[in-house]
Design a protein around this motif. Structure first.
Motif, PDB file in Angstrom:
ATOM      1  N   GLY A  28     -12.950   1.196   1.363  1.00 57.52           N
ATOM      2  CA  GLY A  28     -12.619   2.620   1.315  1.00 57.52           C
ATOM      3  C   GLY A  28     -11.155   2.830   1.581  1.00 57.52           C
ATOM      4  O   GLY A  28     -10.632   2.428   2.622  1.00 57.52           O
ATOM      5  N   ALA A  29     -10.496   3.478   0.615  1.00 56.27           N
ATOM      6  CA  ALA A  29      -9.041   3.563   0.677  1.00 56.27           C
ATOM      7  C   ALA A  29      -8.544   4.283   1.916  1.00 56.27           C
ATOM      8  O   ALA A  29      -7.542   3.907   2.502  1.00 56.27           O
ATOM      9  CB  ALA A  29      -8.516   4.260  -0.581  1.00 56.27           C
ATOM     10  N   SER A  30      -9.243   5.324   2.350  1.00 59.24           N
ATOM     11  CA  SER A  30      -8.715   6.157   3.429  1.00 59.24           C
ATOM     12  C   SER A  30      -8.684   5.433   4.767  1.00 59.24           C
ATOM     13  O   SER A  30      -7.956   5.836   5.666  1.00 59.24           O
ATOM     14  CB  SER A  30      -9.560   7.432   3.547  1.00 59.24           C
ATOM     15  N   LYS A  31      -9.474   4.339   4.922  1.00 65.44           N
ATOM     16  CA  LYS A  31      -9.544   3.662   6.208  1.00 65.44           C
ATOM     17  C   LYS A  31      -8.959   2.257   6.162  1.00 65.44           C
ATOM     18  O   LYS A  31      -9.006   1.539   7.145  1.00 65.44           O
ATOM     19  CB  LYS A  31     -11.006   3.586   6.676  1.00 65.44           C
ATOM     20  N   THR A  32      -8.431   1.858   5.040  1.00 64.49           N
ATOM     21  CA  THR A  32      -7.977   0.493   4.867  1.00 64.49           C
ATOM     22  C   THR A  32      -6.464   0.410   4.943  1.00 64.49           C
ATOM     23  O   THR A  32      -5.769   1.252   4.411  1.00 64.49           O
ATOM     24  CB  THR A  32      -8.442  -0.054   3.501  1.00 64.49           C
ATOM     25  N   VAL A  33      -5.978  -0.615   5.613  1.00 60.25           N
ATOM     26  CA  VAL A  33      -4.562  -0.918   5.595  1.00 60.25           C
ATOM     27  C   VAL A  33      -4.330  -1.875   4.437  1.00 60.25           C
ATOM     28  O   VAL A  33      -4.860  -2.982   4.415  1.00 60.25           O
ATOM     29  CB  VAL A  33      -4.108  -1.564   6.917  1.00 60.25           C
ATOM     30  N   PHE A  34      -3.553  -1.451   3.460  1.00 58.19           N
ATOM     31  CA  PHE A  34      -3.329  -2.253   2.271  1.00 58.19           C
ATOM     32  C   PHE A  34      -2.089  -3.127   2.482  1.00 58.19           C
ATOM     33  O   PHE A  34      -0.974  -2.629   2.521  1.00 58.19           O
ATOM     34  CB  PHE A  34      -3.145  -1.347   1.044  1.00 58.19           C
ATOM     35  N   ALA A  35      -2.320  -4.416   2.617  1.00 58.60           N
ATOM     36  CA  ALA A  35      -1.217  -5.347   2.835  1.00 58.60           C
ATOM     37  C   ALA A  35      -0.448  -5.559   1.537  1.00 58.60           C
ATOM     38  O   ALA A  35      -1.039  -5.747   0.470  1.00 58.60           O
ATOM     39  CB  ALA A  35      -1.756  -6.675   3.352  1.00 58.60           C
ATOM     40  N   SER A  36       0.859  -5.554   1.619  1.00 56.73           N
ATOM     41  CA  SER A  36       1.692  -5.717   0.442  1.00 56.73           C
ATOM     42  C   SER A  36       1.416  -7.043  -0.252  1.00 56.73           C
ATOM     43  O   SER A  36       1.205  -8.080   0.390  1.00 56.73           O
ATOM     44  CB  SER A  36       3.174  -5.664   0.833  1.00 56.73           C
ATOM     45  N   LYS A  37       1.402  -7.015  -1.589  1.00 55.77           N
ATOM     46  CA  LYS A  37       1.241  -8.228  -2.396  1.00 55.77           C
ATOM     47  C   LYS A  37       2.581  -8.723  -2.936  1.00 55.77           C
ATOM     48  O   LYS A  37       2.611  -9.641  -3.756  1.00 55.77           O
ATOM     49  CB  LYS A  37       0.277  -7.947  -3.557  1.00 55.77           C
ATOM     50  N   ARG A  38       3.669  -8.123  -2.492  1.00 54.33           N
ATOM     51  CA  ARG A  38       4.974  -8.565  -2.942  1.00 54.33           C
ATOM     52  C   ARG A  38       5.346  -9.889  -2.264  1.00 54.33           C
ATOM     53  O   ARG A  38       4.899 -10.172  -1.148  1.00 54.33           O
ATOM     54  CB  ARG A  38       6.037  -7.512  -2.617  1.00 54.33           C
ATOM     55  N   PRO A  39       6.170 -10.712  -2.908  1.00 53.48           N
ATOM     56  CA  PRO A  39       6.638 -11.928  -2.238  1.00 53.48           C
ATOM     57  C   PRO A  39       7.475 -11.565  -1.009  1.00 53.48           C
ATOM     58  O   PRO A  39       8.058 -10.474  -0.949  1.00 53.48           O
ATOM     59  CB  PRO A  39       7.513 -12.606  -3.300  1.00 53.48           C
ATOM     60  N   PRO A  40       7.564 -12.450  -0.034  1.00 52.17           N
ATOM     61  CA  PRO A  40       8.482 -12.210   1.080  1.00 52.17           C
ATOM     62  C   PRO A  40       9.898 -11.978   0.552  1.00 52.17           C
ATOM     63  O   PRO A  40      10.271 -12.509  -0.500  1.00 52.17           O
ATOM     64  CB  PRO A  40       8.399 -13.510   1.890  1.00 52.17           C
ATOM     65  N   VAL A  41      10.667 -11.207   1.291  1.00 46.04           N
ATOM     66  CA  VAL A  41      12.013 -10.842   0.834  1.00 46.04           C
ATOM     67  C   VAL A  41      12.827 -12.077   0.453  1.00 46.04           C
ATOM     68  O   VAL A  41      13.529 -12.093  -0.572  1.00 46.04           O
ATOM     69  CB  VAL A  41      12.743 -10.023   1.919  1.00 46.04           C
ATOM     70  N   SER A  42      12.702 -13.129   1.218  1.00 47.52           N
ATOM     71  CA  SER A  42      13.485 -14.342   0.960  1.00 47.52           C
ATOM     72  C   SER A  42      13.091 -15.043  -0.325  1.00 47.52           C
ATOM     73  O   SER A  42      13.852 -15.865  -0.852  1.00 47.52           O
ATOM     74  CB  SER A  42      13.343 -15.314   2.133  1.00 47.52           C
ATOM     75  N   GLN A  43      11.914 -14.728  -0.856  1.00 44.65           N
ATOM     76  CA  GLN A  43      11.418 -15.391  -2.067  1.00 44.65           C
ATOM     77  C   GLN A  43      11.508 -14.511  -3.311  1.00 44.65           C
ATOM     78  O   GLN A  43      11.094 -14.926  -4.393  1.00 44.65           O
ATOM     79  CB  GLN A  43       9.976 -15.837  -1.858  1.00 44.65           C
ATOM     80  N   ARG A  44      12.036 -13.314  -3.185  1.00 43.85           N
ATOM     81  CA  ARG A  44      12.154 -12.438  -4.345  1.00 43.85           C
ATOM     82  C   ARG A  44      13.320 -12.876  -5.221  1.00 43.85           C
ATOM     83  O   ARG A  44      14.379 -13.240  -4.729  1.00 43.85           O
ATOM     84  CB  ARG A  44      12.326 -10.983  -3.887  1.00 43.85           C
ATOM     85  N   LYS A  45      13.112 -12.814  -6.516  1.00 48.13           N
ATOM     86  CA  LYS A  45      14.127 -13.273  -7.460  1.00 48.13           C
ATOM     87  C   LYS A  45      15.352 -12.364  -7.481  1.00 48.13           C
ATOM     88  O   LYS A  45      16.469 -12.825  -7.706  1.00 48.13           O
ATOM     89  CB  LYS A  45      13.524 -13.334  -8.866  1.00 48.13           C
TER      90      LYS A  45
END
Length: 479
Positions: A28-45
């Motif tokens: 349920g979206a309203s109660k869930t903490v959605f963890a980012s799926k982005r790469p860590p900052v150090s690994q971003r192109k």
């Protein structure tokens, strides 16, 4: 039997959603903490301060946490994962892979970065990225204007397994050599958009100017007024749409002024070589190119040739590419100049659905509106309706497979808040717990999808959300 690109992408599909939906969507979206799926900052192109700022301000305008999470994952996906910035031959260079294939498609690379053009004037690093990509596109065109995909090393042989034995004139630096009109249109669209957004003329040097003359020459060659021209393509494959008819030159046509295309934006073979969305896109791109040639290069002569060719293509499309229906005229998808016409639509852009998005017509144009209604209906054999969503697919992934891209373009070309809201709801409900958009999903079961890493679909979704935040903010507040 050789492995094809189609086979490879299916093998790369992710596991069923049963293994993916263990938290966010089911909880349920309203109660869930959605963890980012982005790469860590150090690994971003690549990182852009302007993009990060826009992500933050747009997220704050989205009422639904899951939708905000999807946006944050998707919008920067091209920069996070696919961009390689450097120098080549003394110039800025940018190479952009599609995602799960280590090659650069002319179409995809242009479309992947398009949503960031509006921010380039605010970010010097982004300007350098665009300068590099415009230089790279010019280089690719000079290597082979008929190729659709290229290698990072301009001197390398293709590393794409499915392209190793194609019967065509392969050159070093080319990854795949399928002739698609839009492969030459998208770099013009990107260059024009960047110039308009920034006023920067640095990328438009002599090499770019020469490449644009090659574009004009290639379009003229593929009008085929004096014979079949130099391009041919055949491939040994169990999938018929991977190759072309008649020794690789395509089905017969009557030369009428339009450009012949051997492949669609989906990389599938054309049935009739006059692809209408591709030709209308070419006419639009030629007019944009003419504007740039006059203003930047002071080349009135070549600009005039571009306008003349655009007008010729437009007239031919109006004459031969229109179907006369009981309720009024609408566009065909492909024709042959003899009077044979194919109606369908394919999710890949340029499509009939996407014509206003590309600037090829006004959204309110009556013919377009009739075409749009036909494309989003059972009149189109690749329109699918299921329990998960409704949308358009195409031969590339087959029956029942809806491309999220088509749902996005449905929203882009609508002013109806209810229709847009439905599109957003479908997109939110069909990511299968991954936090990203996909190439295609089954109409009844989004867990059956292709391509877990398809950057074009991701950034197009992000572009849609940014657009809605400006034009239909109530849709995002209520989502």
């Amino acid at each position: 039997m050789r492995t094809t690109r189609r086979d490879l992408l299916k093998w790369m599909a992710m596991a069923p959603a049963a293994a993916l939906l263990s938290n966010s969507v089911l909880a349920g979206a309203s109660k869930t903490v959605f963890a980012s799926k982005r790469p860590p900052v150090s690994q971003r192109k690549f990182t852009s301060a302007a993009v990060e700022k826009l992500i933050a301000t747009t997220k704050a305008r989205i009422g639904d946490p899951e939708l905000a999470w999807l946006f944050e994952n998707c919008f920067p996906n091209t920069l996070d994962t696919t961009v390689q910035v450097g120098t080549l031959r003394g110039k800025p260079d940018t190479f952009v892979v599609t995602g799960d294939i280590d090659a650069m498609w002319m179409r995809d690379s242009s479309a992947q970065v398009w949503p960031y053009v509006q921010l380039a004037s605010q970010d010097k690093a982004l300007q350098q990225l665009f300068r590099g990509l415009i230089h790279r596109h010019a280089l690719c065109i000079s290597i082979d204007p008929y190729a659709n995909a290229f290698m990072p090393d301009p001197g390398a042989k293709s590393n794409l397994e499915w392209a190793q034995h194609d019967l065509t004139d392969m050159r070093p630096g080319v990854a795949e050599r399928k002739w698609e009109i839009d492969s030459l249109c998208y770099p013009i669209r990107l260059a024009h958009g960047y110039w308009k957004a920034t006023g920067d003329t640095a990328p438009f040097d002599d090499d770019w100017h020469a490449a644009m003359r090659i574009v004009l020459r290639t379009f003229r060659e593929q009008q085929r007024k004096d014979g079949p021209g130099p391009y041919h393509f055949q491939r040994t494959s169990p999938t018929p749409s991977e190759s072309q008819f008649l020794q690789g030159y395509g089905n017969p046509t009557r030369p009428v002024g339009m450009i012949h295309a051997m492949f669609r934006p989906s990389d599938d073979a054309t049935v009739y070589p006059f692809n209408i969305p591709g030709n209308l896109f070419a006419a639009t791109s030629l007019r944009q190119l003419a504007e740039m040639l006059r203003a930047i290069r002071h080349d009135d002569s070549t600009a005039g040739e571009c306008i003349a060719l655009a007008d010729e293509i437009q007239r031919a499309a109006e004459t031969h590419g229109v179907i006369h229906g009981e309720q009024g005229d609408y566009w065909a998808y492909e024709v042959d100049g003899y009077g044979n016409q194919l109606f369908m639509d394919d999710a890949n852009v340029p499509s009939l659905l996407a014509l206003p998005y590309l600037g090829a017509c006004a959204q309110v144009d009556a013919r377009y509106q009739r075409t749009r209604s036909q494309a989003w209906s059972t009149r189109n054999p690749y329109f699918f309706q299921g329990r998960a969503a409704s949308g358009i697919g195409g031969p590339h992934e087959g029956l029942r497979m809806i491309w999220p891209m088509s749902i996005m373009l449905r929203a882009f070309t609508s002013n109806d808040a209810a229709e847009i809201s439905q599109c957003v709801a479908w997109l939110k409900a069909t990511h299968a717990g991954t936090g990203f958009m996909h190439e295609a999903f089954d109409q009844d079961d989004p867990a059956k999808f292709t391509r877990s890493w398809f950057a074009w679909a991701n950034t197009l979704f992000g572009e849609l959300i940014v657009t809605l935040a400006d034009r239909h903010p109530q849709v995002l507040r209520k989502a």
